[in-house]
Scaffold this active site. Structure first.
Site, short mmCIF file in Angstrom:
data_model
loop_
_atom_site.label_atom_id
_atom_site.label_comp_id
_atom_site.label_asym_id
_atom_site.label_seq_id
_atom_site.Cartn_x
_atom_site.Cartn_y
_atom_site.Cartn_z
CE LYS A 49 -3.54 2.34 2.66
NZ LYS A 49 -4.53 2.51 3.67
NE ARG B 283 -5.49 9.72 3.32
CZ ARG B 283 -4.31 9.66 3.16
NH1 ARG B 283 -3.72 10.98 3.09
NH2 ARG B 283 -3.39 8.78 2.84
CE LYS C 196 -3.32 8.11 6.86
NZ LYS C 196 -4.59 7.09 6.54
CD GLU D 121 5.63 -4.37 3.76
OE1 GLU D 121 5.04 -5.27 4.22
OE2 GLU D 121 6.10 -3.27 4.24
CE LYS E 7 -6.03 2.06 -0.50
NZ LYS E 7 -6.52 1.96 0.65
CB SER F 146 -11.49 7.37 -3.43
OG SER F 146 -10.15 7.75 -2.77
CE1 TYR G 42 -14.89 3.47 -2.57
CE2 TYR G 42 -12.87 3.69 -4.00
CZ TYR G 42 -13.59 3.64 -2.50
OH TYR G 42 -12.56 3.50 -1.60
C1 PBG Z 1 -7.36 3.70 5.57
C2 PBG Z 1 -7.57 3.25 4.24
C3 PBG Z 1 -7.41 4.39 3.04
C4 PBG Z 1 -7.99 3.82 2.00
C5 PBG Z 1 -8.50 2.46 2.23
N1 PBG Z 1 -8.20 2.30 3.68
C6 PBG Z 1 -6.75 5.94 3.13
C7 PBG Z 1 -5.57 5.97 3.73
O1 PBG Z 1 -4.80 4.97 3.69
O2 PBG Z 1 -5.35 7.12 3.93
C8 PBG Z 1 -7.99 4.40 0.64
C9 PBG Z 1 -9.03 3.81 -0.22
C10 PBG Z 1 -9.58 4.76 -1.59
O3 PBG Z 1 -8.77 6.01 -1.71
O4 PBG Z 1 -10.37 4.54 -2.12
N2 PBG Z 1 -6.27 2.78 6.08
#
Ligand code: PBG
Length: 331
Positions: free
Chosen positions: A199, A209, A221, A237, A252, A278, A317
């Site tokens: 990720k 968010r 992050k 990982e 992701k 998203s 989505y």
């Molecule tokens: C949180 C999480 C996130 C997403 C899935 N789980 C956001 C982040 O890590 O800030 C993002 C999913 C998306 O953008 O559709 N742990």
């Protein structure tokens, strides 16, 4: 008119729909999707500005949306909660409240649709007053081992409520092994782990968010999510999550990281999932709304590209639209 002397003419395999269909290497079906849903406690469905067509769903809105998804042939959902500010704390303890929004929702869905696959996200950000996936020390560091302890509690809370698949998205070290051990000790040997293995610290999570009001209050992050410049690190990982007992491995975001999906696919025998996040949804939606792109065609192309790169499962989505278009005969 000269005729080229070509024994090999790849176009012969593209000359009709029947031949193209016969030689197609990759396909998409509703069984490949996990549909992410945003939920909240309120009475109304609240549209998400940067994700036209998607909303924070009320409990009733969620039932309607799951009903619609099932009718389209979808079989799995993943739940993301928007938590009111007063319930957010620095230790994210609402994340393992057995009467919290997620466990209550899991119980409702499981009772109503025993066949539905319920996936839950494990991370503290929706519950954290700091907007981070882990516990933040006074000096701003994200505490790994202390966080993992809470994540295990969160996973157990979801398992007790009836979740089928636990999906840790926090990127703390060792959390897959700790969650596996915790689940097994409590007798939940049949609960699966879909690990967010690679990720990335991506700006494509912006609309998510906004949807959950979960952006970090300070900092970013980058000390836990991966650097977008790296791919070998993803393989490291993968090795760890495999050894720790992950059932599926996730990459992701998806579209901008197809090379990572391919590398992970080749490195592991485990099923690979990819999350079309998203921001990927927002981009395709925005350009389509302006008439700059043909929504149906670009969405289906983006999804088949993710499958071609090596993903078995796609979190998207667009899952309901894609399922409907597939029904209507899209390749
Ligand atoms: C949180 C999480 C996130 C997403 C899935 N789980 C956001 C982040 O890590 O800030 C993002 C999913 C998306 O953008 O559709 N742990």
């Amino acid at each position: 008119m000269t005729r080229l002397d070509l024994p090999a003419r790849p176009r012969r395999n593209r000359k009709s729909a029947a031949i193209r269909d016969a030689v197609r290497e990759t396909w998409l079906g509703p069984e490949h999707f996990i549909y992410p849903l945003f939920i909240h406690e309120g009475a109304d469905d609240i549209p998400i500005n940067s994700m036209p067509g998607r909303a924070r769903l009320s409990p009733d809105g969620l039932l309607r949306e799951v009903d619609r998804a099932l009718a389209l042939g979808l079989r799995s959902v993943v739940l993301f909660p928007a938590i009111p500010d007063p319930l957010k704390t620095s230790d994210g303890r609402e994340a393992h409240n057995d009467e919290g929004l997620i466990p209550r929702t899991i119980r409702t869905l499981a009772r109503r649709w025993p066949e539905l696959v319920i996936v839950t996200d494990v991370a503290l950000d929706p519950y954290s007053s700091d907007g981070h996936d882990g516990i933040v020390a006074p000096d701003g560091r994200i505490l790994n081992d202390e966080t993992v302890e809470v994540l295990v509690e969160q996973a157990l809370c979801h398992a007790r409520a009836g979740a089928h698949v636990i999906s840790p998205s926090d990127m703390m070290d060792g959390r897959v092994g700790a969650i596996r051990y915790g689940l097994d000790q409590a007798g939940f040997t049949e609960v699966s782990i879909l690990a967010y293995t690679a990720k990335y610290a991506s700006a494509f999570y912006g609309p998510f968010r906004e949807a959950l009001d979960s952006a970090p209050k300070h900092g970013d992050k980058k000390t836990y999510q991966m650097d977008p410049a790296n791919v070998r690190e993803a393989l490291r990982e993968v090795e760890l999550d495999e050894a720790e007992g992950a059932d599926m491995i996730m990459v992701k975001p998806a579209g901008p990281y197809l090379d990572v999906i391919r590398a992970v696919r080749e490195a592991t025998p485990l099923p690979v999932a990819a999350y079309q996040v998203s921001g990927e949804y927002a981009m395709l939606k925005a350009a389509s709304e302006r008439g700059w792109l043909d929504e149906r065609k670009v969405v289906m192309e983006s999804l088949i590209a993710i499958r071609r790169a090596g993903a078995d499962v796609i979190l998207s989505y667009f899952a309901p639209e894609a399922a409907a278009w597939l029904r209507a005969g899209s390749p």
